[in-house]
Design an enzyme around this catalytic site. Structure first.
Site, short mmCIF file in Angstrom:
data_model
loop_
_atom_site.label_atom_id
_atom_site.label_comp_id
_atom_site.label_asym_id
_atom_site.label_seq_id
_atom_site.Cartn_x
_atom_site.Cartn_y
_atom_site.Cartn_z
N LYS A 72 -25.48 83.05 -55.05
CA LYS A 72 -24.33 83.65 -55.75
C LYS A 72 -23.03 83.54 -54.97
O LYS A 72 -21.95 83.47 -55.55
CB LYS A 72 -24.63 85.11 -56.09
N GLU A 77 -18.43 92.47 -62.22
CA GLU A 77 -19.52 93.28 -62.75
C GLU A 77 -20.74 93.01 -61.89
O GLU A 77 -20.84 91.97 -61.26
CB GLU A 77 -19.83 92.89 -64.19
N SER A 133 -33.68 80.11 -55.07
CA SER A 133 -32.33 80.64 -55.27
C SER A 133 -31.97 81.77 -54.31
O SER A 133 -30.80 81.97 -53.99
CB SER A 133 -32.15 81.11 -56.71
#
Ligand code: PLP
Length: 413
Positions: free
Chosen positions: A103, A125, A391
């Site tokens: 991310k 968010e 990930s």
């Protein structure tokens, strides 16, 4: 006005950029209130100009290397490969990125973009808190004010991440509306952005939302596939046969897939099957969803016959979302990418398997991709090559996993 379609970064028709209205076939678009049209166009302009600016590209490259820790390794999982008895399995180690997952690739890119647009303030968010932590991290790095919206239900479940964000200097604001979870936090972040758009940039955490967000996020994540192509060429002197990645909103998978989208490489996106799509407790949009709209884009959505967004369930918070990025809907419809799902128990098995065999505790999200590899790799030839995107790391999930594996008493049992 320059558009992404005509940007200098060499489009790859027909799968590359969306059209001028941000549409991938029937999906995507920009379904937002009038007040957001200008900021979205301003963002698109800024992004196109940043991509063409060598100084921006150089700063991004430097921070990817020295701050995120890229290139992340491409690791040959020897024991997993032997265990499965089929194709060779490589893991792309996004779990080794600073903050523990992919991310940060997108959050850092967008915060640098905000800095370039002279925005002083960041809003974001977050659901489980992972995107909030990545955004708070990048904001601290650049000295920008940061406010993260989070459903109060999620804040209670993820109190450690709330503390982490505050430690990083962010303001965390609870959202009491709706189900008090991610989709409500997105609504609130968008409302803030509309109100404060003059000095504020909204950092969206995945390949969702109105154009140009899905393109920007995909491009910032595409470093994953680009690095992997070069690394595999060096190790094996060839391209992979199959790519596997988990799909929440769809950013880590798009980041792995996009580089190979024009190539003869098979790709599988793995959604969260939860307790099984037949139970209604899942987040497999392609198994149980229909075409629909959420947060400014057409895609596949889990909704009831009245268009009400349905509740979702997954053991992994990062895959627990009722919609999927529009480019994935396009890839699904065109048949370019296959989509499957792994259920909670399969993901938990894979979580333990990878920990035992390789000494790598994967994020529960990534464990869905491993679970699917366990199904398809044994059927493949030994001279074939599979790359699974790892990930994120699983440290954040150890408590949750202990509750499921050991029963209600959790790790203390
Ligand atoms: C958030 C998250 C995901 C899911 O998001 P995508 O946008 O689909 O990549 C997957 N893995 C990890 C570790 C995450 O934190």
């Amino acid at each position: 006005m320059a558009s992404l379609e005509t940007s200098s970064s060499a489009p790859k028709a027909p799968y590359s950029y969306p059209d001028k209205r941000g549409r991938y076939g029937a999906f995507g678009g920009r379904y937002v209130p009038e007040t957001l049209m200008y900021p979205l166009e301003e963002l698109e302009q800024a992004y196109v100009s940043a991509c063409a600016d060598p100084a921006f590209v150089a700063r991004m490259d430097e921070l990817r290397r020295d701050y995120i820790g890229r290139a992340t390794p491409l690791y040959f999982a020897r024991r997993l490969t032997e265990h499965l008895g089929g194709a060779k399995v490589y893991l792309k180690r996004e779990d080794l990125c600073h903050t523990g997952a992919h991310k940060i690739n997108n959050a850092l890119g967008q915060v640098l973009l905000a800095e370039r647009m002279n925005k002083k303030r960041i809003v974001a968010e977050t659901g489980a808190g992972q995107h909030g932590v990545a955004t708070a991290t990048a904001s601290a790095l650049c000295g920008l004010e940061c406010e993260v919206y989070m459903g109060t239900e999620d804040m209670a479940r993820q109190s450690l991440n709330v503390f982490r964000m505050r430690l990083l200097g962010a303001k965390v604001t609870g959202v009491e509306s709706g189900t008090k979870t991610l989709k409500d936090a997105i609504n609130e972040a968008m409302r803030d952005w509309v109100t404060n758009v003059g000095d504020t940039h909204y950092v969206l955490g995945t390949v969702e939302g109105p154009h140009p967000y899905p393109v920007i996020c995909r491009d910032f994540q595409s470093v994953i596939g680009k690095e992997m192509r070069a690394q595999l060429l060096e190790k094996e002197n060839r391209s992979p046969d199959l790519l596997i990645a988990c799909v929440g909103g769809g950013s880590n998978s798009a980041g792995l897939f996009f580089e190979f989208i024009e190539d003869d490489v098979r790709m599988i996106g793995v959604e969260a099957g939860g307790l099984g799509p037949e139970t209604g407790k899942h987040a497999a949009r392609f198994a149980g969803g229909v075409e629909g709209m959420l947060h400014g884009a057409m895609s596949y959505v889990l909704q009831d016959e009245n268009g009400q967004i349905m509740g979702t369930h997954s053991v992994s918070a990062g895959l627990d979302y009722p919609s999927i990025g529009p480019e994935h809907a396009f890839w699904k419809q065109s048949g370019r990418v296959e989509y499957s799902y792994a259920n909670d128990d399969e993901a938990l098995d894979a979580f333990q398997l990878l920990s035992h065999l390789e000494g790598i505790i994967p994020a529960l999200e990534s464990a869905h991709a491993i679970a699917h590899a366990c199904k398809v790799v044994p059927e493949m030839d030994k001279d074939q090559i599979v790359v699974v995107n790892l990930s994120g790391r699983g440290d954040k999930d150890v408590d949750q996993a202990a509750r499921f594996i050991l029963g209600d008493k959790g790790a203390g049992a």
